[in-house]
Scaffold this active site. Structure first.
Site, short mmCIF file in Angstrom:
data_model
loop_
_atom_site.label_atom_id
_atom_site.label_comp_id
_atom_site.label_asym_id
_atom_site.label_seq_id
_atom_site.Cartn_x
_atom_site.Cartn_y
_atom_site.Cartn_z
N SER A 47 55.95 -5.84 23.37
CA SER A 47 55.90 -5.52 21.94
C SER A 47 57.08 -4.69 21.45
O SER A 47 57.33 -4.62 20.24
CB SER A 47 54.61 -4.78 21.61
OG SER A 47 53.51 -5.65 21.70
N LYS A 98 59.38 -6.39 19.15
CA LYS A 98 59.05 -6.59 17.73
C LYS A 98 59.98 -5.77 16.84
O LYS A 98 60.30 -6.18 15.72
CB LYS A 98 57.59 -6.19 17.47
CG LYS A 98 56.57 -7.10 18.15
CD LYS A 98 55.16 -6.50 18.08
CE LYS A 98 54.12 -7.42 18.71
NZ LYS A 98 52.79 -6.79 18.80
N TYR A 122 59.02 -16.04 20.17
CA TYR A 122 58.27 -14.78 20.29
C TYR A 122 58.03 -14.41 21.75
O TYR A 122 58.25 -13.27 22.17
CB TYR A 122 56.95 -14.89 19.52
CG TYR A 122 56.07 -13.68 19.72
CD1 TYR A 122 56.48 -12.43 19.23
CD2 TYR A 122 54.88 -13.77 20.41
CE1 TYR A 122 55.70 -11.31 19.43
CE2 TYR A 122 54.09 -12.65 20.61
CZ TYR A 122 54.51 -11.42 20.12
OH TYR A 122 53.73 -10.31 20.33
N TYR A 181 50.20 0.76 18.65
CA TYR A 181 48.91 0.05 18.55
C TYR A 181 47.91 0.90 17.76
O TYR A 181 48.29 1.58 16.82
CB TYR A 181 48.38 -0.29 19.96
CG TYR A 181 49.32 -1.17 20.75
CD1 TYR A 181 49.63 -2.45 20.33
CD2 TYR A 181 49.91 -0.72 21.92
CE1 TYR A 181 50.49 -3.27 21.06
CE2 TYR A 181 50.76 -1.52 22.67
CZ TYR A 181 51.05 -2.80 22.23
OH TYR A 181 51.89 -3.60 22.96
N VAL A 218 52.91 -3.54 26.30
CA VAL A 218 51.88 -3.52 27.35
C VAL A 218 52.45 -3.52 28.75
O VAL A 218 51.73 -3.30 29.73
CB VAL A 218 50.89 -4.71 27.22
CG1 VAL A 218 50.01 -4.55 26.00
CG2 VAL A 218 51.63 -6.02 27.19
#
Lengths: 327, 327, 327, 327
Positions: B73, B76, B200, B252, B270
């Site tokens: 992540s 991102k 992605y 998160y 993660v």
């Protein structure tokens, strides 16, 4: 625009603040006054006022800065500080979380979806009602007293509660009662529902003007220290927690966009107030208020999110011009 | 702990970093490695490493700072920057909002509840897949190329994609496919689903170490300016937007708590990485890294939210010791 | 209106059916043909046809009874019966529940809200895709073959699949793919997503006319027994289960209102078909079809729920005139 | 087991009912008495009783058929009938829909998700509170009076309200108050919240035994006609509507499964009562109660859905043995 106390402020600066207020006042037509509380609907939607206070006592005021309005959701910040002061942060956080939600301020859905229904943060109504119930004292009067004492320490005068607004809210608070009874059932609200709502709705009805909330914003900017009275009003760790909450959840469902484009801890109310805290920042350019400031804005015409239409525009203009972002 | 480049760093400081890493490494037992991606499960859960880089080139490294891991992540943030660079901020924000949600990162509920289903922010999977599809170039290869070029500009070396991790994610990406098809139906995803997912999931599989992400954090801290290479990599307004997103949505469903207790823009993955950006700050005390820094942490044992268990603890300790908060 | 096979039917009865169809045809203007599947949009919205078949072979036909249309959601009933036949009821019910939801037929929300995400019933898409995957045979072809064999047993002829409609649905099935991948992740879908969707979308594309579905409704009314061919096609307990599902969930989000005002097990499809099963009933008055019947209706102009506008009106008129309710 | 009034009932039949009750009584251990209302917790969880009444006056009674219990949710059926009788069906249906939900009986989520928040059906609490407020009369007393008159007409005696249970429910009705205030805000509740809750909670506290609810079930089976007193109590169209609601929504979140495996209109309450209506049916075999019957069951040990554990098992056994399904 009035310039007070200090000579070093550039007069051109004062002039442009008046010009900015004049310019953004025309955008009040894009919103309207809150209608769900009858007493708020009577406000003059064309009003727009601002007060900026620096730690050295520099004050910039412009437009309807003297207009009186009720705090509404801005009071959630004050009751959170007071509850943390009196109960300690861990006690408060056992009863309310600190996570932004993306839901409307009066939503019940998340309480039901996420067992056991702990309110997600103190800036949504479910969390704010819970926090109000944690203020010290047995009776609603005692709880409000402790809140008023805190406010008096910051703004230097005893706040008054607008009884007409309170009664108006009390009678139409069906949704807040629904939230409070839900919290009662799940055990997060320890006080009786009527008592918790009396505290919550009365704190919402506390009257302030832009100078008052600018001062509170300034004290938050200086981590609980009152730079003019030179007194630590509340601990730094409470101030930091509070500012983070304002940044992530303070501007209703536009909090993320506000953080992205303005980048300041702020809390708005449906009455049209916006209380902003500008911490000191490192900048190479010559810009005003490097040592931080508090900004109070009032503009009762609000947008679809519940934030002052022209107030947010004015604040964005100032934040960009003076490079105020904390990021 | 290795001390590089600069002599002025207090050796005691380096020593305590080693002590801190040793101390918090024991807490890795409180979490476990991500299990939903088979390739991640093989990581050594006891690893913990950190790299801090200041604008003057000061570097503090300790523990498993050299370990290689996939961004997951954290990527991102990079694809959001790249998309804004190439498409312009308004174009991107027409397709993804900036509001925190309180929902799990892979939630579909809000897309269905809130018509027309625009993803709430670029840090949840729905938003990140949309953003990846906006990278420039017709093919997934071209889109990834533009992302890799941006990363190379920042970290000084061409990033590699871990094909094993990518294939592992590709085969188990049912939930991400569900999200992507949902976005396809509502029209927010213009690219073909398979192509968007290839971009992605490959960006998630880009390999870095703590030094790389510390450097990116440092560049963000300096508003897109690379203080060591002395080059503006991306505009200040993109950097500000990105840091606000990291603060409100980067960790998160613990983002609010992280903002409250650590108070820094950060993004976790993660795989156990945490990329943190520390802007310059005004402090009266003598504390390290007043001119800001970037912090890269790696600790693959993650908590219930998906954040590195020991990494967050270590970061909290450092943030409090060095008073790093932006608030 | 044509009267076949039997002489005892009152000719006045046939006449009024033609009059009813003429009357309700004018209400087709209140809806429109389904637009989300390109091939369905081409249907003639003014069409309305009906076929009623009694256990003694009495047939009443009127209007566009001969028009061919694809089953769409009506096929969910057939695949449920076939899956129960081949897997046994308990096996099927481990993978799909029997509860009505009140949600739109293509909703994902409940799968996410209610862990572990078992589809609530076989009449919503999530449940229907799961059921289709349970049809016997390894390949989509084999699974469809077993469904076609069941249908052939009931209607006496081999059904054909409209390949144009199938391809049209296949290309626009983003939402169904999202559902299927979600089910894949939660483990309720054992088949590959593409295979499950091929079965599901092809079964939706099976062509029928009102006589075919009237016959299936009649067999359901007689608990799986084909009263004309005098053969038990499927067990009584499967028929009972199926009729209860049709009553509680068969008419999309208008199922409750349909049960209240018409009171019959029925299943509609967005192509405009409505298959109704009328079990034998005890009545003191002289009314038609006391021994039950099947009713097939076709009217491609559908309402906001997805049900044939004029078809439901016509059915309500008949149900009230002939006192058909099971309650 | 006692056999009354008629000689033609097979004595073996009476014997097996006693045997069935004995058998299923042992399953009461699989549930427990409702705990959220203190007064209900005191019930004897091992009790199980049944009363079946046919239109010719045949009565079969067994076990704890004489035990008195409060109606709880069973009363929702009666207030719905009374409201329809006095206001007309269209007036009632403007304020409450007829769709099953799949949500828990006390859920608020759907009211918030689906604007404008009309309750989905009269069998969930939100709908039942709305319906109670529609009973004729200005005061709660008058409204309850009209309900009691209807019940007296059916069961032949004036019902009493258990004041202890009412007070117990009144004090713990936080969730129901939350629902009522929510309904007040959205405008669906016209009465004052306290008054609506008084009516609703008092109707829940009306005392009955299995014979009373068997009689009401019998009258519903005969479309509002009292076959023993030979009097039409309420119109057929109200009876049909009510039975469809019981079938689709009467057994909480197990309504779909109950319809599938038992196939009868029924309504349960958390006190352990189950009121069932068996319409006349066409059967070729010799089976009891072909002309329909009412079945009252009491077993205070309830399952996870809120339905009498042993009561539902006993009813399923009877429904299968006597082939009672309406399908």
């Amino acid at each position: 625009m009035r310039k007070e106390d200090k000579d070093q402020t550039d007069y051109q600066e004062m002039d442009y603040m008046d010009a900015w207020v004049r310019h953004y006042r025309s955008f009040t037509a894009e919103g309207q006054c809150a209608t769900y509380i009858p007493a708020l609907e009577k406000a003059d939607p064309t009003q727009l006022g601002i007060c900026v206070i620096g730690p050295d006592g520099t004050v910039i005021k412009s437009g309807d800065w003297e207009a009186t309005f009720t705090m509404q959701s801005i009071s959630k910040v004050l009751s959170f500080i007071a509850a943390c002061l009196h109960r300690g942060i861990p006690y408060v956080l056992e009863r309310v979380d600190l996570e932004p939600t993306g839901d409307p301020f009066n939503s019940i859905i998340r309480l039901e979806m996420h067992k056991p229904g702990k309110p997600f943060n103190p800036m949504i109504n479910a969390g704010a009602i819970t926090v109000s119930s944690l203020l010290p004292g047995e009776s609603p009067q005692k709880k409000l007293e402790s809140l008023c004492i805190l406010i008096e320490k910051m703004v230097g005068k005893r706040p008054t509660i607008n009884e007409e607004v309170f009664r108006s809210e009390w009678q139409t608070a069906h949704r807040n009662r629904a939230l409070a009874y839900y919290l009662k059932e799940t055990g997060f609200l320890e006080l009786e529902v009527d008592q918790a709502l009396e505290v919550y709705l009365k704190q919402c009805s506390i009257e302030v003007n832009t100078e008052d909330i600018a001062l509170i914003g300034l004290i938050l900017a200086h981590d609980g220290y009152h730079p003019i009275r030179k007194e630590q009003i509340f601990p730094k760790r409470v101030a930091r927690l509070t500012k983070s909450l304002m940044l992530t959840c303070g501007m209703y469902n536009a909090s993320g966009k506000f953080a992205a484009f303005i980048g300041l801890p702020a809390k708005s109310g449906v009455s049209g107030g916006v209380m902003t805290s500008v911490p000191p920042r490192v900048r190479t350019e010559e810009i005003p208020f490097k040592d931080g400031c508090g900004i109070g804005i009032y503009g009762p015409s609000i947008d679809e999110y519940g934030n002052s239409v022209a107030g947010v525009m004015l604040l964005k203009h100032i934040a960009n011009s003076w490079d105020l972002s904390i990021f």
